[in-house]
Design a protein around this motif. Sequence first.
Motif, short mmCIF file in Angstrom:
data_model
loop_
_atom_site.label_atom_id
_atom_site.label_comp_id
_atom_site.label_asym_id
_atom_site.label_seq_id
_atom_site.Cartn_x
_atom_site.Cartn_y
_atom_site.Cartn_z
N VAL A 115 -10.76 -1.55 12.81
CA VAL A 115 -10.23 -1.30 11.47
C VAL A 115 -10.48 0.16 11.14
O VAL A 115 -11.56 0.69 11.41
N VAL A 116 -9.46 0.81 10.58
CA VAL A 116 -9.56 2.22 10.20
C VAL A 116 -10.20 2.32 8.83
O VAL A 116 -9.76 1.67 7.87
N VAL A 117 -11.24 3.10 8.73
CA VAL A 117 -11.94 3.29 7.46
C VAL A 117 -11.35 4.51 6.77
O VAL A 117 -11.50 5.64 7.25
N ASP A 118 -10.65 4.28 5.67
CA ASP A 118 -10.07 5.37 4.88
C ASP A 118 -10.93 5.62 3.66
O ASP A 118 -11.21 4.69 2.89
N PRO A 119 -11.36 6.85 3.43
CA PRO A 119 -12.20 7.13 2.25
C PRO A 119 -11.49 6.84 0.93
O PRO A 119 -12.15 6.62 -0.08
N ASP A 120 -10.15 6.85 0.95
CA ASP A 120 -9.41 6.62 -0.29
C ASP A 120 -9.06 5.15 -0.52
O ASP A 120 -8.44 4.82 -1.53
N SER A 121 -9.43 4.28 0.42
CA SER A 121 -9.12 2.85 0.27
C SER A 121 -10.34 2.10 -0.23
O SER A 121 -11.48 2.45 0.09
N SER A 122 -10.10 1.05 -0.97
CA SER A 122 -11.19 0.24 -1.51
C SER A 122 -11.77 -0.67 -0.44
O SER A 122 -11.14 -0.94 0.59
N LEU A 123 -12.98 -1.15 -0.69
CA LEU A 123 -13.58 -2.13 0.18
C LEU A 123 -12.71 -3.39 0.24
O LEU A 123 -12.62 -4.04 1.28
N ALA A 124 -12.06 -3.72 -0.86
CA ALA A 124 -11.20 -4.90 -0.88
C ALA A 124 -10.10 -4.80 0.16
O ALA A 124 -9.81 -5.75 0.89
N THR A 125 -9.47 -3.62 0.27
CA THR A 125 -8.41 -3.42 1.25
C THR A 125 -8.96 -3.51 2.68
O THR A 125 -8.33 -4.11 3.56
N THR A 126 -10.13 -2.93 2.90
CA THR A 126 -10.74 -3.03 4.23
C THR A 126 -11.00 -4.47 4.60
O THR A 126 -10.77 -4.89 5.74
N ARG A 127 -11.45 -5.27 3.66
CA ARG A 127 -11.71 -6.69 3.92
C ARG A 127 -10.42 -7.43 4.27
O ARG A 127 -10.39 -8.25 5.19
N VAL A 128 -9.35 -7.13 3.55
CA VAL A 128 -8.08 -7.79 3.80
C VAL A 128 -7.53 -7.40 5.17
O VAL A 128 -7.05 -8.26 5.93
N ILE A 129 -7.60 -6.12 5.51
CA ILE A 129 -7.12 -5.67 6.82
C ILE A 129 -7.94 -6.32 7.93
O ILE A 129 -7.40 -6.76 8.95
N LEU A 130 -9.25 -6.39 7.75
CA LEU A 130 -10.09 -7.02 8.75
C LEU A 130 -9.71 -8.49 8.92
O LEU A 130 -9.62 -8.98 10.06
N SER A 131 -9.45 -9.19 7.83
CA SER A 131 -9.03 -10.59 7.93
C SER A 131 -7.71 -10.71 8.68
O SER A 131 -7.52 -11.62 9.50
N HIS A 132 -6.78 -9.80 8.42
CA HIS A 132 -5.49 -9.79 9.12
C HIS A 132 -5.70 -9.66 10.63
O HIS A 132 -5.10 -10.41 11.41
N GLU A 133 -6.56 -8.72 11.03
CA GLU A 133 -6.78 -8.50 12.45
C GLU A 133 -7.55 -9.65 13.10
O GLU A 133 -7.30 -10.00 14.26
N ILE A 134 -8.48 -10.24 12.38
CA ILE A 134 -9.17 -11.43 12.90
C ILE A 134 -8.16 -12.55 13.14
O ILE A 134 -8.28 -13.31 14.12
N THR A 135 -7.16 -12.65 12.29
CA THR A 135 -6.10 -13.64 12.50
C THR A 135 -5.40 -13.41 13.83
O THR A 135 -5.09 -14.36 14.56
N HIS A 136 -5.14 -12.15 14.18
CA HIS A 136 -4.53 -11.86 15.48
C HIS A 136 -5.45 -12.32 16.62
O HIS A 136 -4.96 -12.85 17.64
N ALA A 137 -6.74 -12.12 16.47
CA ALA A 137 -7.67 -12.58 17.50
C ALA A 137 -7.63 -14.10 17.63
O ALA A 137 -7.65 -14.65 18.74
#
Length: 464
Positions: free
Chosen positions: A159-181
């Motif tokens: 997951v790419v950590v963007d300083p301008d993105s919220s923790l909420a967005t990071t959590r959602v992206i991580l969930s999306h990628e876990i779905t691919h796994a």
Amino acid sequence: MSAVVRITSFLLGLGGRQKAGGSGPISYRRKIWPLRALCLVLVCTFGLALPSPVPLEAQTPRTITQADVDLIEQQTQQVRELQATAPIPVGFFTRDELQSYLAQSIDDANNPDEIQANQYVLEMLGYVEPGVDLLAVIQAVDSEQIGGFYDHEKKILRVVVDPDSSLATTRVILSHEITHALQDQHFGLSDLEQSVKGNDDADLALTALIEGDAVIEELLFARRFLSATEYAEFLADSRAGDTTALDAAPLALQRELIFPYDDGAQFVAALVTRGGWDAVNDAWAHPPTSTAQILHPAKYRASTDPVEISLPDLTTVAGPDWHMLRENVIGELDCNILIEQYVNAKTADTACNGWAGDRYRALRRDADGALLFASTWIWDNPADAAEFMDAYQQLLANRYAGGIPIDGQPALPTGAAPTQTVAGAWQTANGAWYQMALRDGKRVTLVIASDPTAAAAVSAALRQ
């Protein structure tokens, strides 16, 4: 035809899926996917309201811990109703690290001859202007847009950590990628992608299932496990991201990048509405075989697969010294994109709705670099084929508006006269080009070439 040859095999396949002209090992979560899809999926399908944006100063912290990762993995399994069968290695990239990774991956995965062949096809059809650096375009768009990825060959998730993105967005992206796994562990992404090798339209349809599944999961995850404030932060990030490189990219790249997340999400949402995640799991056992089935789910439900088309040996027909660059399928989506690019979206929808199958080959003559594109298309009925021909005539008029009409266009094939003919020859800044589209009932042959004699010979062979 790729997204094109679909253009995402030309383009997304070169960078986004990591392999030119076919499937690759990486599934991505783009930072931004269309709010149209989000609104339709949440409001129309699931009846969920969209919260108002939250001011930046009210947003939650932007760090994530291993405990967060473990919890998100458990929550994702609950939402998707699939249990992990093996550990899922999770890591994080900065955007600079992502750019380095993408550059290396593109270099490792792509053959220069395949890249050049893709470039020739894109230029002949008119998706891109001659000389466009496709790899540079891809890398710029991916570096801007990718928020995370899962590599199903290496079995790693980043997951790419963007300083301008919220923790909420990071959590959602991580969930999306876990779905691919989870998809990979239960359905075997490598085998599925191998099954569509050589058919870029089917590959794009499979990508729509892959990404549509993960998009629906992430939205349900967000509604279930984010607070109202966090959810609004997630929406705000989706609206606020940079799209400079994407906006500057060719229309085909834009549309093919968005298609799996937008139309794919609509396709999967309909499955969830009809039969829950069981219906989606059933779709993995019988994946969609064309973008037409994604665009028109009734075709998927009716198991209306594309017509299989065989082409003759065109290298001999074209004349001495010709060799085949590539053979593949365009599909309804990329038909739509091509007509829209030169005419308009409404005409494109009318012209390409009714696509039933196609196949093409691209040839090159070594002696002088002459190029030729030859294809056969089948439509649901003659009326649909006629609508495509009418639209293609408009396309030619607009595409070659700055060109100079020339004599010597390919001779019409002998024998039975075609039902409808669209043909022409133009001198352009990139040389002389000859086009001939012939319709026989619901069958259309299209030839584009820089040599009129070869064009005429190949056009005749396609109609036999």
